[in-house]
Design an enzyme around this catalytic site. Structure first.
Site, PDB file in Angstrom:
ATOM      1  N   ASP A 105      39.709  38.920  36.500  1.00 44.32           N
ATOM      2  CA  ASP A 105      40.939  39.480  36.387  1.00 44.32           C
ATOM      3  C   ASP A 105      40.507  41.051  36.941  1.00 44.32           C
ATOM      4  O   ASP A 105      39.052  41.253  36.648  1.00 44.32           O
ATOM      5  CB  ASP A 105      41.520  39.560  34.942  1.00 44.32           C
ATOM      6  CG  ASP A 105      42.237  38.214  35.018  1.00 44.32           C
ATOM      7  OD1 ASP A 105      42.352  37.376  35.897  1.00 44.32           O
ATOM      8  OD2 ASP A 105      42.357  37.832  33.794  1.00 44.32           O
ATOM      9  N   ASP A 121      43.512  35.908  30.416  1.00 40.81           N
ATOM     10  CA  ASP A 121      43.703  36.395  29.091  1.00 40.81           C
ATOM     11  C   ASP A 121      45.381  36.096  28.633  1.00 40.81           C
ATOM     12  O   ASP A 121      45.534  36.114  27.520  1.00 40.81           O
ATOM     13  CB  ASP A 121      43.877  37.884  29.247  1.00 40.81           C
ATOM     14  CG  ASP A 121      44.695  38.599  30.458  1.00 40.81           C
ATOM     15  OD1 ASP A 121      45.195  37.740  31.087  1.00 40.81           O
ATOM     16  OD2 ASP A 121      44.569  39.806  30.560  1.00 40.81           O
ATOM     17  N   ASP A 146      46.816  31.118  31.974  1.00 39.82           N
ATOM     18  CA  ASP A 146      45.413  30.965  32.432  1.00 39.82           C
ATOM     19  C   ASP A 146      44.711  29.990  31.929  1.00 39.82           C
ATOM     20  O   ASP A 146      43.815  29.728  32.161  1.00 39.82           O
ATOM     21  CB  ASP A 146      44.851  32.390  32.082  1.00 39.82           C
ATOM     22  CG  ASP A 146      45.127  33.508  32.952  1.00 39.82           C
ATOM     23  OD1 ASP A 146      45.576  33.382  34.111  1.00 39.82           O
ATOM     24  OD2 ASP A 146      45.167  34.776  32.191  1.00 39.82           O
TER      25      ASP A 146
END
Length: 1121
Positions: A379, A699, A703
Site C-alpha cells: 500500500d 489494512d 484486503d
C-alpha cells in the site's frame, strides 16, 4: 433419508414461523444490506414500504428501540443470531503433539509443541471500546450530517455522507467520523457484512461446516463462487480463468486439481535431507555391527579355532553387546536429530527479535517464507508514506519556495494574513496535538488537509491557538463550508475597525480564477491578470502537480463599505486577493527509499497498489525508488488494468495477466479486488524459472482475501482492521515498509542459520561415522567411546544449534537474490567446506589413532582388553576431535566462502557463551570425567598440542577458501526442494502441502499400498473360490466378473486382522467399461491397451467408482490411506 426429513420438518417450520413473526427473514435482511445507495433505497421503498414499515415489521420503535423484554431478546437471538463472530478454534494440545510426532527425528517434542501451542493460541486483541465503531449492520432512521469512514470495507478513503434520501445503509466495522444518527439494526454477528467476510476467511469454521452439511442434505452441489456471491463478497473477488472457474457440473465429471498452498519449504528440504542421512546412517550402523560380529567370530572360532565354551558365553555376550552399542553410537551420531531443534530455535529466536523490529509474527512459517520473497505488493498511504499531509512547497510574494521558508524572509503583513487565514478558516476540530511518545511526531486530529496547513503555521514559528482564542467560532459572521461542488471554504469575520474580512482556501485552479490581485514580497496587493495567472499555473502549479503535490490557494477579501448580500455566493466569492499557493503531500517516509533500494539489490520487485490517482502514485513511486528514469515499467489505473487482463465475459485470463505483471510497478485507483487479482495472478503464473513468492500489505477488511492468498500477508497494526489482522501472517506494529525489509532480512537469516548448522553438523557426522566405522573394523573398537560420542552429539546438536541458529542478521543478506524454492540447502561451496574440513579432521584422527602413541611417547590404546582403564592415547584422540569441532564451529559461521569468520562474532553473546562453555566443559570431562567418560588426565604439553591442532582448523579454513569452487566439478549439491510434479502427484486430497509430511508419508504409502494390494487380492481369490463352489451347486447367469462380484451371494469374511492404514489419501478403484459392454476390474496402476494414457484424468463416461460396502472385497482399498 425419509425419516430424517420427516423429523426435520417441525424444526424448519418452527424457525420459519419465528421469522414470519418479524415479517422478514435473515437472508432477506442480508441481501438487503448487500445493496448500496439508489439500489438500496428502491428496495427499501418498493419492496418493504419504507424505513418505518421496516421498523414495524421488525417490531421495533424508531425512537425508543427495542422493549428490552428478556423473552423478546431471547426470541430475536434465536431468529437473527448473536452479535458475535465466533473466533477461530485453536488447535488442541494433542493435535499439536501429533503434528510434532510427524517429524522424522522425534527430538525435542515438548519444546516444539509448547512453542507451537503458545503461537496457536494467539489472537490479536481488538479495540473493544471504540466509541465511534458501528457494531452491527443497519439502516439509517434519522441522521444529522452523518459521515462514515467505510475505508475498512471498501478501500475508499473519502468519507461517505449518509442520509435517508441518498444512502441510508450503515455497515458494521465502519467508523462514524462526523454527525450523529439513529439506525435500525438489520444484521448482527456472522450475518453482518464484516461477519460474512470473517466466515469466508475461515474465522468461523463451524458455520462453514453447517452450510456444507445442509448443502449435502439438500443434494445441491455447492459452487464456491456462487456461495461467495450469495454472501455479497465474491461479486468483487472473481477468480482467474482456471480450474477454480469450472462449474459444478464439470467438477462432477472430472477430478479438478486446484492449486494448493505450500506449507514450509525449508522444513520439506530439511526432512528430505534428514531422511537421506538417516538411511545412510542406518546402513553404516548395521554394516558396522555386522563387520564387528563377523570379525570377532571368524577371528576366534575360524582362524584361532577356539571352541565355544559354555562358561565363556557371558563374555561373548558382553562383546556382542559392546558391538551393538558401537553400532547404536554410529547411528545416533549419523542421524541429524538436531535439525528440528535448530529450526525451532532459529524460528523462535527470530520471532522474538522480529517483535523488536515491529514484526508481530502470527504464523511461524512466515519467517522463513519471507526470506524467499521475490515480490512485495505494498500500500502507499501509511506504509510507504507517513500518512501525514504536510506542506512541503509554497509560492509566497512572487517567490517559489521549494522548502518551508523561514518566517524572517516574509513580510509581516503577509505572515499575519497567512497565519490568520489558516487558523480561522479551518474547522476548529482540526488541530495538532503533542506526540503520544517522547521523540514521536505531533498527532494530527481532524481533516488531514487542514492539519497540514496548521502544521505549516507551526513550521513558520507561529501559534494558531492564540489566533483561535482571539477569534472563537462564536465571532464568525458567515461560513461557506467546503463541499464537492464549491471545492473551497470561506469564513467571514468582522474587522475591529468596521467592515468585514473573508478568508478563503481551496483548490488552486478554482481560487486563482477568482483572484484579481496578489500580494507581492512587500505585502502589497498588486493586479493579477489572466496572463499572470497562466504564468503561475505554468511555473508553479504544474511543477508541483508533476511532483504529486496537491495545490491549495489561500486568499482573502475585505468588505469595507455596506454589508454585501451574503446569500449571493457568486458575488461574494470573487475579486479575491491571493496570499499564497502551497503544495501539500503525504511525504514519503525518510527511510523508505533506502529500504526499497535494498529490495532492488536483493532481487525483490516492489509494486505499489494504491487508491490514489495515477499521477500522484507515479510521483510517490519515483520518490520511493520503485520506478526510476530509464526503467521499462508500467503504471496503470484499475480500470485499464482490468481491461487488459479480462476477456469479453469479464473473466481474468492468466495469459493476458502474464503479459502485464512482470513490468507493472504502480497500480493506481485500484480496489481490493484488483489487489487480490494481481496477487493471485503473480502466484499462479508460470512465467520465469520458478514460482514467485509474494508478500502483500493490507489494512482494510476487503484486503483480507489478498492477504490470505499471498505467501506472506502483512497487516497494519495501527490502521488495520480485525479482519485484515486475522487474515495476515505478520502484523506490522508500526505500519512501516522498512519493517517488511527487516522481516525479509530475518527470514533470510533463518535460512542461512540452518545452512550454517548443517555445514557444521554434517562435517561432524562424516568424520565421526567414518572414524567409528573404520576404527571398529580395524581394531574391533571405536576410538571414540559411546559416552564420548554422545557428548560430541550434544555439542553438535543442542549447543551448536543454539549457537549458530541465533546469529543476528547483517546487511550482506540483502546483497544477493532470493534462494528460491528449489535451491538446495547445501550449496557446492558448503559441500567444499564440509569435505575439506572432513579431510583435515580424518587425517589428524587417523594419524593420532595409528601413530599417536609414538608421537607423544605414551602407551597405545589400541586392542585394549574389554574392561581396561582409559588410556592417554585415546583421551588425546577424543580431546583433539572435540577441539577441532569447537574451532570448526567458528568456521561454520560463514557459508558463502567469506574469509573473515570472526566478523560480528561479539555481537552474538549466545555463540560466545556456547563456545566458551563447551571448552570449559571439555576440560572438566577430560580432567575429572574418569572412567564414565573413558578419559584420563592429560599433561599441559598434551593440552597445548590438542589446542594447536584445533586452532589449525581455522588456518585450514583459509586454505579451503582459496580453492575456487568452480574448479571442483565433482562436488554435488544436496537438500533440494520438492519438484513441482512430485508435489502435484503426492499432494492429491491434501488441503495444504506440507513437504515434510509428504516426504515422511511417501514411504508409508508405498508400504501400505503393497500390503493392501496383496491383502485384497487374497480376499478376492478366496471369495472367488467360495462363490464359484456355490455357483456350481446352484448355477446362475453371471456374464462378467462385475456381476459375479456384486451378486448377493458374493461375501467375504471380514473378521480377519487388517492392516491399519494412515489417513493420507484415498485409494480409488475404477471399473473400465470396454465397448463390448462387459466390465473389467482394474486396480490402481494397472493399464489396459485402451486405457487413458493420463491415469489422473480418466473420462467419467468410462469410469465408475465402486461404492464401498462393508462386506465388499474392495473395502480395504477404499479405506482412507
Amino acid at each position: 433419508m425419509t425419516n430424517t426429513t420427516e423429523h426435520a420438518l417441525p424444526a424448519n417450520s418452527t424457525a420459519e414461523s419465528r421469522e414470519k413473526e418479524f415479517g422478514l427473514t435473515v437472508m432477506e435482511l442480508r441481501k438487503l444490506m448487500e445493496l448500496r445507495s439508489t439500489d438500496a433505497l428502491i428496495q427499501i421503498n418498493d419492496h418493504h414500504g419504507g424505513v418505518m414499515n421496516l421498523c414495524s415489521k421488525l417490531r421495533t420503535n424508531p425512537v425508543e428501540g427495542l422493549s428490552g423484554s428478556p423473552a423478546d431478546l431471547e426470541k430475536r437471538k434465536q431468529v437473527f443470531g448473536h452479535n458475535l463472530i465466533p473466533p477461530k478454534k485453536p488447535k488442541t494440545f494433542l493435535e499439536l503433539v501429533w503434528e510434532a510426532l510427524q517429524d522424522v527425528t522425534l527430538i525435542i517434542l515438548e519444546i516444539a509443541a509448547i512453542i507451537s501451542l503458545v503461537l496457536s493460541f494467539y489472537r490479536p486483541h481488538g479495540e473493544e471500546n471504540e466509541r465511534d465503531l458501528l457494531p452491527a449492520d443497519g439502516i439509517l432512521i434519522q441522521g444529522n450530517d452523518l459521515k462514515i469512514d467505510e475505508s475498512s470495507l471498501t478501500g475508499e478513503s473519502d468519507h461517505v455522507k449518509k442520509s435517508l434520501e441518498r444512502d441510508p445503509m450503515l455497515l458494521s466495522g465502519t467508523h462514524v467520523m462526523e454527525g450523529s444518527g439513529r439506525m435500525l439494526v438489520t444484521a448482527v454477528g456472522v450475518n453482518s457484512q464484516t461477519g460474512i467476510i470473517f466466515t469466508l476467511l475461515g474465522a468461523s469454521e463451524e458455520e462453514e461446516e453447517e452450510k456444507k452439511k445442509k448443502g449435502k442434505k439438500q443434494g445441491v452441489p455447492e459452487n464456491r463462487n456462487k456461495a461467495k456471491a450469495q454472501d455479497g463478497v465474491a461479486l468483487e473477488i472473481q477468480p482467474l480463468n482456471s480450474q477454480e472457474g469450472i462449474d459444478s457440473e464439470e467438477k462432477e465429471k472430472k477430478v479438478v486439481k486446484l492449486p494448493k498452498k505450500e506449507k514450509s519449504v525449508l522444513q520439506g528440504k530439511l526432512t528430505r535431507l534428514a531422511v537421506q542421512i538417516g538411511k545412510a546412517g542406518l546402513i553404516m550402523s548395521a554394516v558396522t555391527v555386522l563387520i564387528l560380529i563377523l570379525y570377532f567370530v571368524i577371528d576366534n572360532f575360524v582362524i584361532q579355532r577356539k571352541p565355544w565354551l559354555a562358561e565363556c558365553t557371558p563374555i561373548y555376550i558382553q562383546y556382542f553387546v559392546k558391538f551393538f552399542i558401537i553400532g547404536i553410537t554410529v547411528l545416533v551420531v549419523a542421524v541429524p536429530e538436531g535439525l528440528p531443534l535448530a529450526v525451532t530455535i532459529s524460528l523462535a529466536y527470530s520471532v522474538k527479535k522480529m517483535m523488536k523490529d515491529n514484526n508481530l509474527v502470527r504464523h511461524l512459517d512466515a519467517c522463513e517464507t519471507m526470506g524467499n520473497a521475490t515480490a512485495i505488493c505494498s500500500d502507499k498511504t501509511g506504509t510507504l508514506t507517513m500518512n501525514r499531509m504536510t506542506v512541503v512547497q509554497a509560492y509566497i510574494g512572487n517567490t517559489h519556495y521549494r522548502q518551508i521558508p523561514s518566517p524572517d524572509v516574509l513580510a509581516p503583513k503577509v505572515l499575519d494574513l497567512l497565519v490568520n487565514g489558516i487558523s480561522i478558516n479551518s474547522a476548529y476540530t482540526s488541530k495538532i496535538l503533542p506526540p503520544e511518545k517522547e521523540g514521536g511526531l505531533p498527532r494530527q486530529v481532524g481533516n488531514k488537509t487542514e492539519c497540514s496547513l496548521l502544521g505549516f503555521v507551526i513550521d513558520l514559528k507561529q501559534d494558531y491557538h492564540a489566533v483561535r482564542s482571539e477569534v472563537p467560532e462564536e465571532k464568525f459572521y458567515k461560513v461557506y463550508t467546503f463541499n464537492s461542488s464549491r471545492k473551497s471554504m470561506s469564513t467571514v469575520i468582522q474587522k475591529p475597525g468596521g467592515g468585514y474580512r473573508m478568508y478563503s482556501k481551496g483548490a488552486s485552479e478554482i481560487i486563482l480564477r477568482k483572484c484579481n490581485r496578489i500580494l507581492d514580497k512587500n505585502g502589497e496587493a498588486v493586479p493579477f491578470k489572466s496572463t499572470d495567472r497562466d504564468e503561475v499555473v505554468r511555473t508553479v502549479i504544474e511543477p508541483m502537480a508533476s511532483e504529486g503535490l496537491r495545490t491549495i490557494c489561500l486568499a482573502y477579501r475585505d468588505f469595507n463599505d455596506v454589508e454585501p448580500p451574503w446569500d449571493h455566493e457568486n458575488e461574494i466569492l470573487t475579486e479575491l486577493t491571493c496570499i499564497a499557493v502551497v503544495g501539500i503531500e503525504d511525504p514519503v517516509r525518510p527511510e523508505v527509499p533506502d529500504a526499497i533500494a535494498k529490495c532492488r539489490r536483493a532481487g525483490i520487485t516492489v509494486r505499489m497498489v494504491t487508491g490514489d490517482n495515477v499521477n500522484t502514485a507515479r510521483a510517490i513511486a519515483t520518490k520511493c525508488g520503485i520506478i526510476a528514469p530509464g526503467d521499462d515499467f508500467l503504471c496503470l489505473e484499475g480500470k485499464e488494468f482490468n481491461r487488459l487482463i479480462r476477456n469479453e465475459k469479464g473473466e481474468v485470463e492468466q495469459e493476458k495477466l502474464d503479459k502485464i505483471w512482470p513490468k507493472l510497478r504502480v497500480l493506481a485507483r485500484s480496489s481490493p479486488t484488483d489487489k487480490h487479482t494481481l496477487v493471485k495472478g503473480i502466484i499462479d503464473s508460470t512465467v520465469g524459472e520458478q514460482r514467485q513468492v509474494v508478500a502483500v500489505t493490507g489494512d482494510g477488511t476487503n484486503d483480507g482475501p489478498a492477504l490470505k492468498k499471498a505467501d506472506v500477508g502483512f497487516a497494519m497494526g495501527i490502521a488495520g482492521t480485525d479482519v485484515a489482522k486475522e487474515a495476515s501472517d505478520i502484523i506490522l506494529t508500526d505500519d512501516n515498509f522498512t519493517s517488511i525489509v527487516k522481516g525479509m532480512m530475518w527470514g533470510r537469516n533463518v535460512y542461512d542459520s540452518i545452512s550454517k548448522f548443517l555445514q557444521f553438523q554434517l562435517t561432524v557426522n562424516v568424520v565421526a561415522v567414518i572414524v567409528a566405522f573404520t576404527g571398529a573394523c580395524i581394531t574391533q573398537d571405536s576410538p571414540l567411546k559411546a559416552v564420548q560420542m554422545l557428548w560430541v552429539n550434544l555439542i553438535m546438536d543442542t549447543f551448536a544449534s543454539l549457537a549458530l541458529a541465533t546469529e543476528p542478521p547483517t546487511d550482506s543478506l540483502l546483497k544477493r537474490r532470493p534462494y528460491g524454492r528449489n535451491k538446495p540447502l547445501i550449496s557446492r561451496t558448503m559441500m567444499k567446506n564440509i569435505l575439506g574440513h572432513a579431510v583435515y579432521q580424518l587425517t589428524i584422527i587417523f594419524f593420532l589413532v595409528f601413530a599417536g602413541e609414538k608421537f607423544f611417547d605414551i602407551d597405545s590404546g589400541r586392542n585394549a582388553p574389554l574392561h581396561s582403564p582409559p588410556s592417554q592415547h585415546y583421551t588425546i584422540v577424543f580431546n583433539t576431535f572435540v577441539l577441532m569441532q569447537l574451532f570448526n564451529e567458528i568456521n561454520s559461521r560463514k557459508i558463502h566462502g567469506e574469509r573473515n569468520v570472526f566478523g560480528g562474532i561479539f555481537r552474538n553473546l549466545i555463540f560466545c557463551s556456547v563456545v566458551l562453555g563447551t571448552f570449559i566443559s571439555q576440560i572438566i570431562i577430560v580432567e575429572f570425567g574418569g572412567k564414565p567418560f573413558s578419559c584420563t588426565k592429560l599433561s599441559l604439553s598434551q593440552w597445548f598440542w590438542c589446542l594447536f591442532i584445533g586452532i589449525g582448523e581455522l588456518l585450514w579454513g583459509q586454505v579451503i577458501s582459496t580453492i575456487p569452487t568452480q574448479s571442483l566439478k565433482f562436488l554435488k549439491e544436496a537438500g533440494h526442494g520438492t519438484a513441482k510434479e512430485e508435489i502435484t502427484r503426492d499432494a492429491e486430497g491434501l488441503d495444504e502441502i506440507d513437504h515434510a509430511e509428504m516426504e515422511l508419508r511417501r514411504g508409508q504409502i508405498l508400504w501400505f499400498r503393497g500390503l493392501n494390494r496383496i491383502q485384497t487380492q487374497i480376499k478376492v481369490v478366496k471369495a472367488f473360490h467360495s462363490s464359484l463352489h456355490e455357483s456350481i451347486q446352484t448355477p446362475k447367469n453371471q456374464n462378467s466378473i462385475h456381476n459375479f462380484m456384486t451378486h448377493p451371494e458374493f461375501a467375504i469374511d471380514e473378521e480377519g486382522p487388517r492392516t491399519p492404514l494412515p489417513d493420507v489419501q484415498a485409494e480409488k478403484i475404477f471399473e473400465k467399461v470396454p465397448k463390448s459392454g462387459t466390465r473389467v476390474l482394474l486396480l490402481d496402476g494397472e493399464v489396459t491397451p485402451s486405457a487413458n494414457t493420463n491415469n489422473n484424468a480418466v473420462d467419467c463416461s468410462q469410469v465408475q467408482i465402486v461404492p464401498s460396502y462393508s462386506d465388499s472385497p474392495l473395502h480395504s482399498l477404499e479405506t482412507s490411506v
